[in-house]
Enzyme design. Structure first.
Site, mmCIF file in Angstrom:
data_model
loop_
_atom_site.group_PDB
_atom_site.id
_atom_site.type_symbol
_atom_site.label_atom_id
_atom_site.label_comp_id
_atom_site.label_asym_id
_atom_site.label_seq_id
_atom_site.Cartn_x
_atom_site.Cartn_y
_atom_site.Cartn_z
ATOM 1 N N HIS A 144 9.414 -0.486 4.894
ATOM 2 C CA HIS A 144 10.473 0.019 4.006
ATOM 3 C C HIS A 144 11.760 0.344 4.770
ATOM 4 C CE1 HIS A 144 8.787 4.143 5.035
ATOM 5 N NE2 HIS A 144 10.076 4.431 5.037
ATOM 6 N N ASP A 174 2.851 -1.334 4.771
ATOM 7 C CA ASP A 174 4.163 -0.753 5.055
ATOM 8 C C ASP A 174 4.472 -0.797 6.548
ATOM 9 O OD1 ASP A 174 6.636 0.352 4.506
ATOM 10 O OD2 ASP A 174 5.904 2.424 4.666
ATOM 11 N N GLY A 253 14.486 9.166 8.106
ATOM 12 C CA GLY A 253 14.988 8.666 9.386
ATOM 13 C C GLY A 253 13.891 8.585 10.431
ATOM 14 N N ASN A 254 12.849 9.428 10.276
ATOM 15 C CA ASN A 254 11.685 9.364 11.171
ATOM 16 C C ASN A 254 10.769 8.191 10.847
ATOM 17 O OD1 ASN A 254 11.849 12.775 11.512
ATOM 18 N ND2 ASN A 254 11.238 11.547 13.286
ATOM 19 N N SER A 255 10.935 7.601 9.664
ATOM 20 C CA SER A 255 10.043 6.516 9.247
ATOM 21 C C SER A 255 9.993 5.409 10.287
ATOM 22 C CB SER A 255 10.511 5.928 7.914
ATOM 23 O OG SER A 255 10.308 6.835 6.862
ATOM 24 N N LEU A 310 -13.417 -8.335 -0.579
ATOM 25 C CA LEU A 310 -14.795 -8.061 -0.978
ATOM 26 C C LEU A 310 -15.143 -8.712 -2.303
ATOM 27 C CD1 LEU A 310 -17.232 -6.512 0.084
ATOM 28 C CD2 LEU A 310 -16.374 -4.468 -1.084
ATOM 29 N N GLY A 311 -14.173 -8.799 -3.199
ATOM 30 C CA GLY A 311 -14.403 -9.451 -4.482
ATOM 31 C C GLY A 311 -15.106 -8.569 -5.496
ATOM 32 N N GLN A 313 -14.355 -5.240 -8.547
ATOM 33 C CA GLN A 313 -13.603 -4.179 -9.180
ATOM 34 C C GLN A 313 -14.431 -2.921 -8.990
ATOM 35 O OE1 GLN A 313 -12.952 -5.070 -13.278
ATOM 36 N NE2 GLN A 313 -11.858 -6.969 -12.899
#
Length: 538
Positions: A144, A174, A253-255, A310-311, A313
């Protein structure tokens, strides 16, 4: 009577001397024990026994400060500030699309119409952090931080500014990898995920809030592990949200900056904060090192990330179902078996069935059913994993060879239907039936009844619709049965209407806990079918 011939002043001196010696060695043991707890044994000379014998080399509380200083001196040169510039097209018809609102009016024609030419774009700047993980210019940061950036500049610890290019980005975790030209950059390595512990001291590095605050170092402890946010990536898929929680101060800003242990090794990448103000409120989150290492290795190798699939739900079992099967609250109930990108059913081929309860993956007991996402997605297609499952109260282990994630995977809490449901016999509504012992009010689930409750379910639905639930009942409290669900099975027997529900209930012994299958409608006629459990009153 015994009398002590030792002179009183001498006795006083001996007593004081003994207290001093006892306090001295007590302090030695305290410092040694504290050093072990704080993970500072490497900073102290010799073993615990040697430190006790070599009293002149006993560590003090100042060693903790010296350890912080040594880590900061080692890590800071590898930490970078990332300045991301995004080019944004301005909408000539929208005065709030960027720049000064007056621009819109100044660009209008005298008659008030918009100009023919396209308006000039404007640029939006963002700030983030990162760290060199190799000396040949590879930098890890958050996705991000760099997403949609048209220009990336990296500011080094020594003040140099370099252009950076994106090697690869992975919205699912992310994470992203950048590269700058050159070699010989100071870099930091990865720690071991298995050595990360709650209570462990860590330091966070980055550029909080402002570019002028580059290479800020904050300290804290690891507050918790395995925090799950339920976040989703831009495609709507569940993300690897298995976070490290820490109280080290982290702000915008630390991201992308590193979270390191007292050996100066990366244990996480700072990614998010829990806040009510927009700034640090004492809780921050970092992506764990095992996910960071796996993702960055693949991005550097190929520019993209392959993930095992894994396939299935799955979701969380109701409290009553978990109790009936003797499983913990973190177990996951399988609601459907699905195909991977190649048409395989990885879990199905291994013998996993709907209604199985998964309690562990590769021996790791699930604390939260969403943990499956990070445990599986951090592996590659073709890897084998051992699932511990409970089926009808019996525990077994199955080995699944993971498949390849589909382009648009339905891996978690997705919508499922039972296509073999029989056709309803009648559109006629029946009178609601109140079952006080169970705390339920039910009615035949005809299309007309469902429409009255604003449920879009098509014409193939059967069972009984729950039209009311007593809040004090087991059905509401433990079985998670709510108004608007349809009960389709009782004790593994399909039911079509109220009569069959009553007949199935009559066959159950009072005091017995029995299985109930419910179908929850989630909009547009889609539904999730899952098991829960009720106990027949005595």
């Amino acid at each position: 009577m015994h009398t002590d011939s030792t002179p009183r002043p001498m006795r006083r001196k001996l007593t004081v001397g003994l207290l001093v010696v006892a306090a001295f060695f007590g302090g030695v043991f305290f410092v040694a024990s504290a050093a072990e707890l704080l993970g500072l044994t490497d900073a102290l000379p010799g073993s615990v026994a040697q430190r006790i014998e070599q009293t002149q080399e006993i560590a003090t509380a100042e060693d903790l400060g010296r350890a912080f200083t040594q880590v900061a001196e080692r890590v800071n040169p590898a930490v970078v500030q990332i300045q991301a510039t995004q080019r944004v097209a301005r909408d000539a018809s929208d005065p709030m699309s960027g720049g000064s609102p007056l621009d819109f009016f100044f660009r209008q024609r005298p008659d008030g119409s918009a100009p023919d030419s396209d308006p000039e774009p404007f640029f939006r700047s963002g700030l983030g952090s990162g760290a060199f993980i190799r000396d040949d210019g590879f930098i890890v940061t958050n996705n991000h931080v760099i997403e949609n950036a048209s220009e990336l500049r990296v500011v080094l610890f020594d003040g140099r500014e370099l252009d950076a290019e994106v090697v690869g980005a992975d919205p699912f975790s992310d994470l992203a990898v950048l590269r700058v030209e050159g070699e010989g950059y100071p870099s930091i390595g990865f720690g071991e995920a298995g050595e990360v512990r709650v209570g462990q001291w860590v330091l966070a590095f980055g550029s909080p809030l402002d570019a002028e605050l580059s290479n800020t170092v904050t300290s804290g402890i690891i507050s918790s592990l395995g925090r799950y946010s339920g976040a989703r990536d831009p495609q709507g898929r569940p993300t690897i949200s298995n976070y490290i929680q820490t109280d080290a101060a982290v702000n915008p800003g630390n991201s992308g900056g590193p979270l390191v242990n007292l050996r100066g090794e990366i244990v996480g990448i700072n990614s998010a904060i829990a806040t009510r103000t927009g700034t640090f409120n004492g809780i921050s989150f970092a992506i764990p090192v095992n996910i960071v290492r796996n993702t960055t290795d693949q991005l550097i190798e190929s520019g993209e990330v392959e993930r095992g699939y894994l396939g299935i739900q799955f979701g969380a079992p109701s409290a009553s179902l978990a109790r009936r099967n003797g499983v913990g609250p973190g177990a996951a109930i399988v609601t459907d078996i699905q195909e991977d990108a190649t048409g395989r059913q990885p879990a199905g081929e291994a013998g996993v069935r709907p209604d199985d309860l998964i309690t562990a993956v590769d021996g790791v007991t699930l604390r939260d059913n969403r943990q499956i996402v990070s445990l599986i997605s951090n592996k590659r297609p073709g890897d084998e994993v051992d699932l511990t499952i409970v089926r009808d109260g019996d525990e077994q282990t199955v080995t699944v060879r993971l498949g390849t994630r589909p382009d648009n995977p339905l891996a978690m809490m997705q919508r499922g239907e039972r296509p073999d449901a029989p056709q309803p016999e009648s559109e006629l509504e029946t009178e609601p039936m109140t079952m006080d012992d169970l705390g339920l009010t039910i009615q035949n689930a005809t299309p007309a009844t469902l429409r009255r409750f604003r449920i879009e379910a098509g014409d193939d639905v059967t069972g009984v619709l729950v039209t009311g639930v007593e809040r004090s009942s087991e059905a509401y409290r433990d079985a998670d049965i709510r108004r608007g669900v349809v009960i389709t099975e009782v004790n593994r027997q399909p039911i079509r209407d109220q009569d069959e529900f009553e007949a199935a209930l009559a066959d159950i012994t009072p005091g017995e806990t029995f299985l109930v299958r419910v179908k929850r409608y989630v909009g547009d006629g889609d539904s999730v079918s899952t098991l829960t459990a009720l106990t027949k009153p005595e």
